[in-house]
Every structure is written in structure tokens, then in C-alpha cells.
Design a protein around this motif. Structure first.
Motif, PDB file in Angstrom:
ATOM      1  N   GLU A   7     -22.000   9.483  -8.794  1.00  0.00           N
ATOM      2  CA  GLU A   7     -20.798   9.078  -9.525  1.00  0.00           C
ATOM      3  C   GLU A   7     -19.564   9.769  -8.959  1.00  0.00           C
ATOM      4  O   GLU A   7     -18.712  10.294  -9.690  1.00  0.00           O
ATOM      5  N   LYS A   8     -19.530   9.776  -7.640  1.00  0.00           N
ATOM      6  CA  LYS A   8     -18.424  10.438  -6.958  1.00  0.00           C
ATOM      7  C   LYS A   8     -17.151   9.602  -7.046  1.00  0.00           C
ATOM      8  O   LYS A   8     -17.185   8.382  -6.969  1.00  0.00           O
ATOM      9  N   LYS A   9     -16.088  10.285  -7.242  1.00  0.00           N
ATOM     10  CA  LYS A   9     -14.786   9.624  -7.198  1.00  0.00           C
ATOM     11  C   LYS A   9     -14.201   9.868  -5.820  1.00  0.00           C
ATOM     12  O   LYS A   9     -13.630  10.930  -5.545  1.00  0.00           O
ATOM     13  N   ILE A  10     -14.408   8.938  -4.945  1.00  0.00           N
ATOM     14  CA  ILE A  10     -13.868   9.119  -3.609  1.00  0.00           C
ATOM     15  C   ILE A  10     -12.589   8.300  -3.472  1.00  0.00           C
ATOM     16  O   ILE A  10     -12.383   7.301  -4.162  1.00  0.00           O
ATOM     17  N   LYS A  11     -11.764   8.731  -2.562  1.00  0.00           N
ATOM     18  CA  LYS A  11     -10.508   8.032  -2.312  1.00  0.00           C
ATOM     19  C   LYS A  11     -10.698   7.044  -1.170  1.00  0.00           C
ATOM     20  O   LYS A  11     -11.147   7.418  -0.088  1.00  0.00           O
ATOM     21  N   ILE A  12     -10.355   5.793  -1.451  1.00  0.00           N
ATOM     22  CA  ILE A  12     -10.469   4.737  -0.450  1.00  0.00           C
ATOM     23  C   ILE A  12      -9.094   4.139  -0.226  1.00  0.00           C
ATOM     24  O   ILE A  12      -8.334   3.917  -1.175  1.00  0.00           O
ATOM     25  N   ALA A  13      -8.768   3.867   1.015  1.00  0.00           N
ATOM     26  CA  ALA A  13      -7.478   3.246   1.339  1.00  0.00           C
ATOM     27  C   ALA A  13      -7.706   1.984   2.159  1.00  0.00           C
ATOM     28  O   ALA A  13      -8.675   1.872   2.919  1.00  0.00           O
ATOM     29  N   THR A  14      -6.821   1.037   1.989  1.00  0.00           N
ATOM     30  CA  THR A  14      -6.821  -0.171   2.814  1.00  0.00           C
ATOM     31  C   THR A  14      -5.416  -0.754   2.737  1.00  0.00           C
ATOM     32  O   THR A  14      -4.532  -0.199   2.090  1.00  0.00           O
ATOM     33  N   ASN A  15      -5.219  -1.895   3.412  1.00  0.00           N
ATOM     34  CA  ASN A  15      -3.904  -2.524   3.289  1.00  0.00           C
ATOM     35  C   ASN A  15      -3.910  -3.510   2.124  1.00  0.00           C
ATOM     36  O   ASN A  15      -4.959  -3.856   1.588  1.00  0.00           O
ATOM     37  N   GLU A  16      -2.737  -3.943   1.732  1.00  0.00           N
ATOM     38  CA  GLU A  16      -2.618  -4.809   0.557  1.00  0.00           C
ATOM     39  C   GLU A  16      -3.319  -6.149   0.760  1.00  0.00           C
ATOM     40  O   GLU A  16      -3.859  -6.732  -0.177  1.00  0.00           O
ATOM     41  N   GLU A  17      -3.313  -6.619   2.003  1.00  0.00           N
ATOM     42  CA  GLU A  17      -3.931  -7.915   2.289  1.00  0.00           C
ATOM     43  C   GLU A  17      -5.419  -7.901   1.961  1.00  0.00           C
ATOM     44  O   GLU A  17      -5.959  -8.855   1.390  1.00  0.00           O
ATOM     45  N   PHE A  18      -6.109  -6.807   2.300  1.00  0.00           N
ATOM     46  CA  PHE A  18      -7.551  -6.715   2.076  1.00  0.00           C
ATOM     47  C   PHE A  18      -7.895  -6.803   0.591  1.00  0.00           C
ATOM     48  O   PHE A  18      -8.953  -7.295   0.220  1.00  0.00           O
ATOM     49  N   LEU A  19      -6.987  -6.331  -0.254  1.00  0.00           N
ATOM     50  CA  LEU A  19      -7.237  -6.320  -1.692  1.00  0.00           C
ATOM     51  C   LEU A  19      -7.253  -7.720  -2.295  1.00  0.00           C
ATOM     52  O   LEU A  19      -7.872  -7.941  -3.338  1.00  0.00           O
ATOM     53  N   ILE A  20      -6.593  -8.668  -1.644  1.00  0.00           N
ATOM     54  CA  ILE A  20      -6.483 -10.010  -2.235  1.00  0.00           C
ATOM     55  C   ILE A  20      -7.213 -11.083  -1.434  1.00  0.00           C
ATOM     56  O   ILE A  20      -7.353 -12.210  -1.898  1.00  0.00           O
ATOM     57  N   ARG A  21      -7.712 -10.741  -0.254  1.00  0.00           N
ATOM     58  CA  ARG A  21      -8.391 -11.733   0.584  1.00  0.00           C
ATOM     59  C   ARG A  21      -9.744 -12.113  -0.010  1.00  0.00           C
ATOM     60  O   ARG A  21     -10.442 -11.285  -0.612  1.00  0.00           O
ATOM     61  N   GLU A  22     -10.132 -13.369   0.224  1.00  0.00           N
ATOM     62  CA  GLU A  22     -11.437 -13.834  -0.233  1.00  0.00           C
ATOM     63  C   GLU A  22     -12.567 -13.083   0.471  1.00  0.00           C
ATOM     64  O   GLU A  22     -13.629 -12.845  -0.106  1.00  0.00           O
ATOM     65  N   ASP A  23     -12.320 -12.720   1.726  1.00  0.00           N
ATOM     66  CA  ASP A  23     -13.348 -12.014   2.502  1.00  0.00           C
ATOM     67  C   ASP A  23     -13.089 -10.512   2.551  1.00  0.00           C
ATOM     68  O   ASP A  23     -13.578  -9.816   3.437  1.00  0.00           O
ATOM     69  N   GLY A  24     -12.348  -9.999   1.576  1.00  0.00           N
ATOM     70  CA  GLY A  24     -11.977  -8.591   1.581  1.00  0.00           C
ATOM     71  C   GLY A  24     -12.653  -7.774   0.498  1.00  0.00           C
ATOM     72  O   GLY A  24     -13.881  -7.702   0.418  1.00  0.00           O
TER      73      GLY A  24
END
Length: 321
Positions: free
Chosen positions: A177-194
Motif C-alpha cells: 500500500e505504498k504511496k508512490i509519486k508518479i508523473a506523466t504528461n497531461e495527454e497521457f491522463l486523457i488518452r484512450e491508450d494511456g
């Protein structure tokens, strides 16, 4: 006095009319010049000019330059044109303004053909090839170079927690139950394949609030400096190698393939069959490892794109030194 004023006004109106006509002629002249610049025939030699396009990415500049050097070596007159984004270069080829550029399979599938992503590389290639054939566009042989997404972490993180695959990471998150920090760009958050796809395949429930949206250019740096534990970005990012980061193995099919392939106006291919023959030889030489190395030379070592492209062609015996 009124008569004099009338004459002055009349002369003034006539001058305005002349200036208007001259500006119209200038506009027509500019328009005509623009059309002449867009012609595909070299005025000096009378030869057909092959116009090659690229998107605004280092890997695209390299692919365009290698293609141009190959064709120049065959005696073609080549014009290289850079475009800002995918829609503009796609419009250019559909309108016959350019002859050739390198496209990615799922980009065509999702953004031009407006269909859901396909996760089998060979099936996907055949589908986009058949669809574009109806539009007078031919897909030449695709390369093994796959410009897809990847999860990057530090080597220290991998070794400390024995995390080498995406499944390892997801188990680590769920088990402890680790709370890790993940980063990506905004596009990846909304893409169907993201982001959505990542959650579905690995049966996790990473909330969007657990993910930090950053500019793509600083994702590797954020991992390197420890501001985040994991970043989702492009595997072709040369800073992954520069910072000594690792990319987790995709042990399940999560990201659709984005294999690079040269696409060409069918008419141009029919008129000049030697072009497709030469470019297919180039496609056969391209792998992820080779392209990543070329990008590293340009982006990190700051070597000239033309020199890097030329050296690759010579090394792989595609042209003579």
C-alpha cells in the motif's frame, strides 16, 4: 475656390484607386509566387522534386534526413519540409503537397482514421495500410522501431525493491500500500491508450490525483532528482540514457505499438519505383536500439543531424562513403 477643391479631391481619389490596383497586382504576384514555390518540378533541370516531410521531433528529423540522403544518392532532387504537428503533415500528404514522410501506426489508426487502438503490431499495420490505400497513400514496409510509452525509474529504485517489470511495480504498490509519486504528461491522463489503459490491464486503481502532470521535457529529470518515483513518458527520450534510468519491462500488452513506417503518395511510388525499394531497405535496418542511439547523439552529444544520418547510412551499407 470650390472648383479647385473639387479638382484636388478628384486627383486624390484617382491616386487611391491606383494604389489599390497596385496592391491587388502585388497580392496576385505574391499568390502566384507561392504557387510556383509549391510546384514539384525543378525549374532548372525539369526534374520532379521529391518533397519529404517530418514532424517536430528529433527522431523524425533523423528519419527525414536519412530518407533524403538515400534519394539524393539516387540522383533525385529533394526538398525537406518540417511541420509543427501531426494534423498539418497529414493534411499536406493528403493534398499531395509532400510525397513522403514517416508515420506511426497507431497515430494513423486513432487520429486520422478515428478508430480504437489495435495492440497487435502486424494486424495494426495491415489495417492502416488498407485504409490509407483508399486515399491514394501507400504504407511502405514498417520498421521495428516502436515509438511507444514506457515507465522510467532510477536503477537504484529497481535494485532496491527488485522491480523490473510493470507487474512488479503494481504488486509493490498493492502489497505494501505504498504511496508512490508518479508523473506523466497531461495527454497521457486523457488518452484512450494511456492512464485508463494502464489501470485496466494491471487491475489497479491508481487515482488521477496520485499522478503529477508535468511537461514531457522534464519527466526524466524529475525521476533522476527523486521528485517522483516513476514517470510515464516516451521510450525514445534520450535523457533516459543520459541520466542512467531504467525502463520497466512491459510484461503485459498495455501500450499499443507505434511502429514507424514510411508513407508515400501512391502516384509518386508508381512513377518512381526505385524510391520504395530504397526506403524499404532503410526500414529493415531500423530498431529501437539503433534509433535511441541516434537520438542520443543528436540531443545529448549535440552532433549534426545530417552527419549522424549520413554515418548511419554508410555504416549500414545503404550508401557508399
Amino acid at each position: 475656390m470650390n472648383s479647385c477643391l473639387y479638382k484636388v479631391c478628384r486627383v486624390f481619389v484617382m491616386l487611391l484607386c491606383c494604389l489599390f490596383l497596385l496592391s491587388c497586382n502585388d497580392s496576385r504576384s505574391i499568390e502566384s509566387t507561392e504557387k510556383e514555390n509549391q510546384t514539384k518540378t525543378d525549374q532548372t533541370s525539369g526534374k520532379h522534386v521529391i518533397q519529404i516531410g517530418s514532424k517536430s521531433l528529433t527522431e523524425q528529423y533523423l528519419l527525414m534526413k536519412m530518407t533524403a540522403l538515400l534519394l539524393k544518392n539516387e540522383g533525385f532532387i529533394v526538398k525537406e519540409i518540417r511541420f509543427l504537428d501531426s494534423p498539418s503533415i497529414r493534411q499536406a500528404v493528403e493534398q499531395g503537397f509532400i510525397d513522403i514522410y514517416w508515420e506511426y501506426t497507431n497515430t494513423a489508426r486513432m487520429y486520422y482514421h478515428k478508430k480504437s487502438p489495435v495492440y497487435n503490431g502486424n494486424q495494426l499495420y495491415q489495417l492502416v495500410k488498407e485504409e490509407d490505400a483508399k486515399r491514394g497513400i501507400t504504407w511502405l514496409n514498417r520498421s521495428d522501431f516502436n515509438s511507444s510509452w514506457g515507465l522510467m525509474v532510477t536503477r537504484t529504485f529497481m535494485e532496491k525493491h527488485h522491480i523490473y517489470t510493470i507487474s512488479d511495480l503494481m504488486k509493490y504498490i498493492q502489497r505494501d500500500e505504498k504511496k508512490i509519486k508518479i508523473a506523466t504528461n497531461e495527454e497521457f491522463l486523457i488518452r484512450e491508450d494511456g492512464f485508463k489503459r494502464l489501470n485496466e490491464v494491471y487491475h489497479v486503481d491508481l487515482e488521477k490525483e496520485d499522478v503529477i502532470a508535468l511537461d514531457s521535457k522534464i519527466l526524466p529529470l524529475a525521476v533522476k532528482e527523486g521528485r517522483v518515483d516513476v514517470a510515464v513518458g516516451m521510450e525514445t527520450d534520450s535523457r533516459i540514457q543520459e541520466y542512467g534510468l531504467g525502463v520497466l519491462k512491459e510484461d503485459k500488452v498495455v501500450f499499443p505499438p507505434y511502429h514507424a513506417a514510411p508513407i508515400m503518395l501512391t502516384k509518386t511510388m508508381i512513377d518512381y519505383p526505385i524510391i520504395s525499394k530504397k526506403i524499404n531497405l532503410l526500414s529493415a535496418k531500423l530498431t529501437n536500439e539503433k534509433i535511441h542511439h541516434l537520438i542520443y547523439q543528436v540531443d545529448i552529444l549535440h552532433q549534426d543531424v545530417s552527419k549522424v544520418a549520413y554515418d548511419f547510412l554508410v555504416t549500414n551499407e545503404l550508401i557508399q562513403k
